[in-house]
Design an enzyme around this catalytic site. Structure first.
Site, short mmCIF file in Angstrom:
data_model
loop_
_atom_site.label_atom_id
_atom_site.label_comp_id
_atom_site.label_asym_id
_atom_site.label_seq_id
_atom_site.Cartn_x
_atom_site.Cartn_y
_atom_site.Cartn_z
CG ASP A 106 -24.11 12.43 10.98
OD1 ASP A 106 -24.37 12.54 9.76
OD2 ASP A 106 -24.31 13.36 11.80
CG HIS A 121 -34.70 9.49 12.68
ND1 HIS A 121 -34.59 9.63 11.33
CD2 HIS A 121 -36.00 9.75 12.96
CE1 HIS A 121 -35.77 9.92 10.80
NE2 HIS A 121 -36.65 10.01 11.77
CB CYS A 132 -31.45 -1.17 33.52
SG CYS A 132 -29.92 -0.53 32.83
CB CYS A 149 -26.19 -3.21 30.62
SG CYS A 149 -26.51 -1.95 31.86
CB CYS A 152 -28.60 -4.48 34.66
SG CYS A 152 -29.17 -4.42 32.95
CB THR A 190 -34.39 15.26 4.32
OG1 THR A 190 -35.17 14.09 4.61
CG2 THR A 190 -35.29 16.48 4.24
CB SER A 191 -35.21 11.47 0.19
OG SER A 191 -35.47 10.65 1.33
CB ALA A 233 -25.65 20.61 2.08
#
Ligand code: BV8
Ligand code: ZN
Length: 242
Positions: A106, A121, A132, A149, A152, A190-191, A233
């Site tokens: 994110d 990730h 390309c 793109c 290209c 995190t799991s 958190a």
């Protein structure tokens, strides 16, 4: 466990630690209103990851995959870092050596000012050309579906690591360096379901690090760490700072 005494001990350890590594997952962005993957309201509740977050899915139906990522980009465009993200940016300023490994795509850690960061990730605000292979920032909301793109005309894909895809070797090197050299590893939100990140707690532990887990629920890592504190958190991370 007396939470206040525990945090006092953690703050003392952090204050004199020579190197600190942090590993985060979707839980740290939950307090910014970003849906997690596996919680009750998680993204995977309505979608099966294999159907969307895999090269086979993109091969089979790039429109569907881009519709899903566009939906997440539109949602994320309205979100900002929360006190948990900001506390980690403050911790980076204070620590002698610091590295943050995130599974999140994110961009909120960078938005909070984090410099030493591995987005293992990938990043939802980056696109990669399937021909390309050039990687560019793209903040179009909505993004043109299908995007091509500019240099290209190849089909662009999200610059995100899908299931069955290998992580960027530089991110892996930086992550293992940080895990093997840190005195303290803090695992937040995190799991512990996805590899190789799920094994990072034991990598640090095997090198003698003091491992702290801050998470809303217990995880497979909870038995391995030195101290596991349950909570949000945005409430817990600021308490790491004296
Ligand atoms: C790879 C991108 C080599 C998509 C993602 C069997 C054994 C071991 C490994 C495997 C296996 N079978 C397959 C594998 C490999 C596979 C894997 O691990 N599969 C799992 C499911 C078993 N891994 C891979 O494929 C990786 N590549 O290994 O390369 C290789 C190559 C070929 C073949 C094999 C191996 C690639 C993994 C990357 C996948 N991509 N995302 C996208 O995001 O669009 S994974 C996805 O899950 C997200 O990136 C996310 O970051 C990640 C982890 O999820 P979490 O961040 O932990 O989020 P989650 O919702 O699960 O948990 C949130 C937690 O927060 C909860 O615990 C909750 O309690 C807590 N929480 C909630 N609110 C709060 C909170 N905490 C605090 N405060 C709150 N307010
Ligand atoms: Zn191209």
């Amino acid at each position: 466990m007396n939470i206040e005494n525990t945090f006092a001990e953690i703050r003392a350890r952090i204050a004199q630690a020579k190197s600190i590594t942090v590993l985060t997952g979707a839980g740290i962005s939950a307090d910014s209103g970003v849906p997690t993957f596996r919680g009750a309201e998680g993204l995977w509740k309505n979608f099966r990851p294999e159907e969307l977050a895999s090269p086979e899915a993109f091969e089979r139906d790039p429109m569907l995959v881009w519709q899903w990522y566009n939906w997440r980009r539109e949602l994320l465009a309205t979100k900002s870092p929360n006190p948990g993200h900001h506390a980690l940016a403050e911790l980076e300023q204070r620590a002698k050596n610091f590295w943050l490994i995130t599974q999140n795509v994110d961009g909120l850690h960078a938005a909070a000012g984090i410099q030493k960061l591995s987005e293992i990730h990938g990043n939802i605000w980056k696109v990669r050309c399937t021909s390309c292979r050039i990687v560019t920032d793209n903040h179009d909301v909505p993004i043109e579906i299908l995007p091509y793109c500019p240099s290209c005309q190849g089909l662009l894909r999200p610059h995100i690591v899908w299931f069955g895809e290998s992580l960027n070797p530089e991110d892996l090197r930086n992550s293992y360096d940080a895990l093997q050299s840190c005195e303290i590893l803090i695992i937040i939100g995190t799991s512990g379901a996805v590899y190789p990140a799920a094994s990072f707690g034991s990598v640090a532990k095997d090198h003698g690090a003091y491992v702290i887990e801050l998470n809303l629920d217990p995880t497979p890592n909870s038995d391995l760490v030195d101290v596991a504190i349950q909570g949000r958190a945005k409430d817990l991370v600021p308490r790491l700072l004296s």
